[in-house]
Design a protein around this motif. Structure first.
Motif, PDB file in Angstrom:
ATOM      1  N   THR A  43       0.834  -1.199   0.000  1.00  0.00           N
ATOM      2  CA  THR A  43       0.000   0.000   0.000  1.00  0.00           C
ATOM      3  C   THR A  43       0.869   1.250   0.000  1.00  0.00           C
ATOM      4  N   GLU A  44       1.928   1.241   0.812  1.00  0.00           N
ATOM      5  CA  GLU A  44       2.842   2.391   0.833  1.00  0.00           C
ATOM      6  C   GLU A  44       3.480   2.607  -0.532  1.00  0.00           C
ATOM      7  N   ALA A  45       3.860   1.525  -1.195  1.00  0.00           N
ATOM      8  CA  ALA A  45       4.457   1.638  -2.530  1.00  0.00           C
ATOM      9  C   ALA A  45       3.440   2.219  -3.515  1.00  0.00           C
ATOM     10  N   ASP A  46       2.204   1.734  -3.450  1.00  0.00           N
ATOM     11  CA  ASP A  46       1.156   2.249  -4.334  1.00  0.00           C
ATOM     12  C   ASP A  46       0.891   3.727  -4.058  1.00  0.00           C
ATOM     13  N   VAL A  47       0.861   4.111  -2.796  1.00  0.00           N
ATOM     14  CA  VAL A  47       0.655   5.518  -2.436  1.00  0.00           C
ATOM     15  C   VAL A  47       1.801   6.367  -2.980  1.00  0.00           C
ATOM     16  N   GLY A  48       3.011   5.863  -2.896  1.00  0.00           N
ATOM     17  CA  GLY A  48       4.156   6.591  -3.437  1.00  0.00           C
ATOM     18  C   GLY A  48       4.018   6.837  -4.932  1.00  0.00           C
ATOM     19  N   ILE A  49       3.620   5.822  -5.666  1.00  0.00           N
ATOM     20  CA  ILE A  49       3.412   5.955  -7.106  1.00  0.00           C
ATOM     21  C   ILE A  49       2.291   6.949  -7.382  1.00  0.00           C
ATOM     22  N   LEU A  50       1.200   6.832  -6.635  1.00  0.00           N
ATOM     23  CA  LEU A  50       0.071   7.745  -6.824  1.00  0.00           C
ATOM     24  C   LEU A  50       0.459   9.186  -6.525  1.00  0.00           C
ATOM     25  N   ASN A  51       1.330   9.389  -5.548  1.00  0.00           N
ATOM     26  CA  ASN A  51       1.776  10.749  -5.236  1.00  0.00           C
ATOM     27  C   ASN A  51       2.649  11.327  -6.348  1.00  0.00           C
ATOM     28  N   VAL A  52       3.445  10.502  -6.993  1.00  0.00           N
ATOM     29  CA  VAL A  52       4.204  10.982  -8.158  1.00  0.00           C
ATOM     30  C   VAL A  52       3.228  11.389  -9.256  1.00  0.00           C
ATOM     31  N   ALA A  53       2.208  10.566  -9.482  1.00  0.00           N
ATOM     32  CA  ALA A  53       1.187  10.898 -10.478  1.00  0.00           C
ATOM     33  C   ALA A  53       0.474  12.196 -10.101  1.00  0.00           C
ATOM     34  N   LEU A  54       0.175  12.349  -8.829  1.00  0.00           N
ATOM     35  CA  LEU A  54      -0.475  13.578  -8.369  1.00  0.00           C
ATOM     36  C   LEU A  54       0.414  14.787  -8.631  1.00  0.00           C
ATOM     37  N   GLY A  55       1.711  14.630  -8.430  1.00  0.00           N
ATOM     38  CA  GLY A  55       2.647  15.705  -8.734  1.00  0.00           C
ATOM     39  C   GLY A  55       2.601  16.093 -10.203  1.00  0.00           C
ATOM     40  N   LEU A  56       2.479  15.087 -11.089  1.00  0.00           N
ATOM     41  CA  LEU A  56       2.341  15.367 -12.524  1.00  0.00           C
ATOM     42  C   LEU A  56       1.055  16.132 -12.816  1.00  0.00           C
ATOM     43  N   GLU A  57      -0.012  15.759 -12.126  1.00  0.00           N
ATOM     44  CA  GLU A  57      -1.287  16.444 -12.347  1.00  0.00           C
ATOM     45  C   GLU A  57      -1.229  17.890 -11.855  1.00  0.00           C
ATOM     46  N   HIS A  58      -0.594  18.113 -10.710  1.00  0.00           N
ATOM     47  CA  HIS A  58      -0.411  19.485 -10.224  1.00  0.00           C
ATOM     48  C   HIS A  58       0.357  20.303 -11.261  1.00  0.00           C
ATOM     49  N   GLU A  59       1.409  19.709 -11.791  1.00  0.00           N
ATOM     50  CA  GLU A  59       2.219  20.403 -12.792  1.00  0.00           C
ATOM     51  C   GLU A  59       1.390  20.733 -14.030  1.00  0.00           C
ATOM     52  N   ALA A  60       0.608  19.771 -14.516  1.00  0.00           N
ATOM     53  CA  ALA A  60      -0.211  20.000 -15.713  1.00  0.00           C
ATOM     54  C   ALA A  60      -1.243  21.099 -15.482  1.00  0.00           C
ATOM     55  N   ILE A  61      -1.905  21.072 -14.347  1.00  0.00           N
ATOM     56  CA  ILE A  61      -2.905  22.098 -14.021  1.00  0.00           C
ATOM     57  C   ILE A  61      -2.259  23.478 -14.061  1.00  0.00           C
ATOM     58  N   ASN A  62      -1.101  23.582 -13.453  1.00  0.00           N
ATOM     59  CA  ASN A  62      -0.416  24.871 -13.402  1.00  0.00           C
ATOM     60  C   ASN A  62       0.172  25.271 -14.750  1.00  0.00           C
ATOM     61  N   ALA A  63       0.617  24.302 -15.540  1.00  0.00           N
ATOM     62  CA  ALA A  63       1.108  24.613 -16.886  1.00  0.00           C
ATOM     63  C   ALA A  63      -0.021  25.182 -17.740  1.00  0.00           C
ATOM     64  N   TYR A  64      -1.190  24.568 -17.663  1.00  0.00           N
ATOM     65  CA  TYR A  64      -2.335  25.099 -18.416  1.00  0.00           C
ATOM     66  C   TYR A  64      -2.750  26.465 -17.870  1.00  0.00           C
ATOM     67  N   GLN A  65      -2.610  26.668 -16.572  1.00  0.00           N
ATOM     68  CA  GLN A  65      -2.917  27.979 -15.995  1.00  0.00           C
ATOM     69  C   GLN A  65      -1.947  29.033 -16.532  1.00  0.00           C
ATOM     70  N   LEU A  66      -0.681  28.670 -16.584  1.00  0.00           N
ATOM     71  CA  LEU A  66       0.318  29.585 -17.130  1.00  0.00           C
ATOM     72  C   LEU A  66       0.033  29.893 -18.601  1.00  0.00           C
ATOM     73  N   GLY A  67      -0.330  28.867 -19.364  1.00  0.00           N
ATOM     74  CA  GLY A  67      -0.649  29.064 -20.775  1.00  0.00           C
ATOM     75  C   GLY A  67      -1.876  29.937 -20.958  1.00  0.00           C
ATOM     76  N   ALA A  68      -2.917  29.662 -20.162  1.00  0.00           N
ATOM     77  CA  ALA A  68      -4.157  30.441 -20.265  1.00  0.00           C
ATOM     78  C   ALA A  68      -3.923  31.888 -19.851  1.00  0.00           C
ATOM     79  N   GLY A  69      -3.098  32.088 -18.863  1.00  0.00           N
ATOM     80  CA  GLY A  69      -2.842  33.437 -18.367  1.00  0.00           C
ATOM     81  C   GLY A  69      -1.788  34.199 -19.157  1.00  0.00           C
ATOM     82  N   SER A  70      -1.165  33.536 -20.110  1.00  0.00           N
ATOM     83  CA  SER A  70      -0.081  34.174 -20.865  1.00  0.00           C
ATOM     84  C   SER A  70      -0.576  35.187 -21.891  1.00  0.00           C
ATOM     85  N   GLY A  71      -1.850  35.081 -22.264  1.00  0.00           N
ATOM     86  CA  GLY A  71      -2.371  35.943 -23.324  1.00  0.00           C
ATOM     87  C   GLY A  71      -1.918  35.505 -24.709  1.00  0.00           C
ATOM     88  N   ARG A  72      -1.243  34.374 -24.798  1.00  0.00           N
ATOM     89  CA  ARG A  72      -0.702  33.898 -26.074  1.00  0.00           C
ATOM     90  C   ARG A  72      -1.649  32.940 -26.804  1.00  0.00           C
TER      91      ARG A  72
END
Length: 192
Positions: A43-72
């Motif tokens: 379970t700890e190993a699975d949680v670790g993997i899921l947290n890496v995935a969550l980190g990717l999702e945080h990054e994607a959300i913020n990347a799209y926010q940066l793109g949307a807010g860029s005016g480009r």
């Protein structure tokens, strides 16, 4: 004498049965504890993997926010970027719920400026730059999700990762088409 032998044998069997049952109970308890420890580690190993995935999702959300807010981004592309960001928010929410269900602590989202620095957002000068960054992140997420499927101890989590990879692949495909890039010529292009 026969009665004494019979009584002695019954006493021996009773004591032996108790010892055998006690040894079996100890063995079961030890096995249960070992199984519980192994399940906890899984379970700890699975949680670790899921947290890496969550980190990717945080990054994607913020990347799209940066793109949307860029005016480009022009209007139709901006609408697609916002839609993809909403998909990543749904992924984030599902991952957070799963991590908590497994008894884990979800990794926290960083401030937007940290993502801007890590993604080198200052270099995004055009719509194409924003789309190329998004496509790169989507392809990375696709390959990451496909790569971790065999690592999950719980097969149901592998199925979730496959579904997330399908979304990421769809995002990458749409972004690649918007950039005028050709789709992969060969089969089995993702996850390698």
């Amino acid at each position: 004498m026969f009665t004494n032998d019979l009584a002695a044998r019954r006493g021996f069997l009773t004591r032996s049965s108790r010892l055998t049952l006690s040894a079996a109970a100890v063995g079961l308890l030890a096995g249960t504890r070992a199984a519980q420890a192994q399940a906890s580690m899984s379970t700890e190993a699975d949680v670790g993997i899921l947290n890496v995935a969550l980190g990717l999702e945080h990054e994607a959300i913020n990347a799209y926010q940066l793109g949307a807010g860029s005016g480009r981004l022009q209007k139709p592309v901006l609408e697609v970027a916002v839609a993809f960001q909403s998909h990543h928010k749904a992924h984030r929410d599902a991952l957070i719920a799963t991590i908590r269900t497994l008894g884990g602590q979800p990794v926290a989202e960083k401030p937007l400026d940290e993502y801007a620095k890590a993604l080198n957002a200052a270099t995004l000068k055009s719509q194409a730059d924003v789309l190329m960054l998004a496509a790169k992140l989507e392809l990375g997420a696709t390959n990451a999700y496909l790569g971790v499927i065999p690592s999950f101890k719980d097969n149901k989590l592998g199925q979730v990762a496959a579904r997330l990879a399908a979304d990421e692949t769809m995002h990458w495909t749409a972004l690649s088409q918007a950039l005028g890039k050709m789709l992969p010529a060969g089969a089995l292009s993702f996850g390698a």
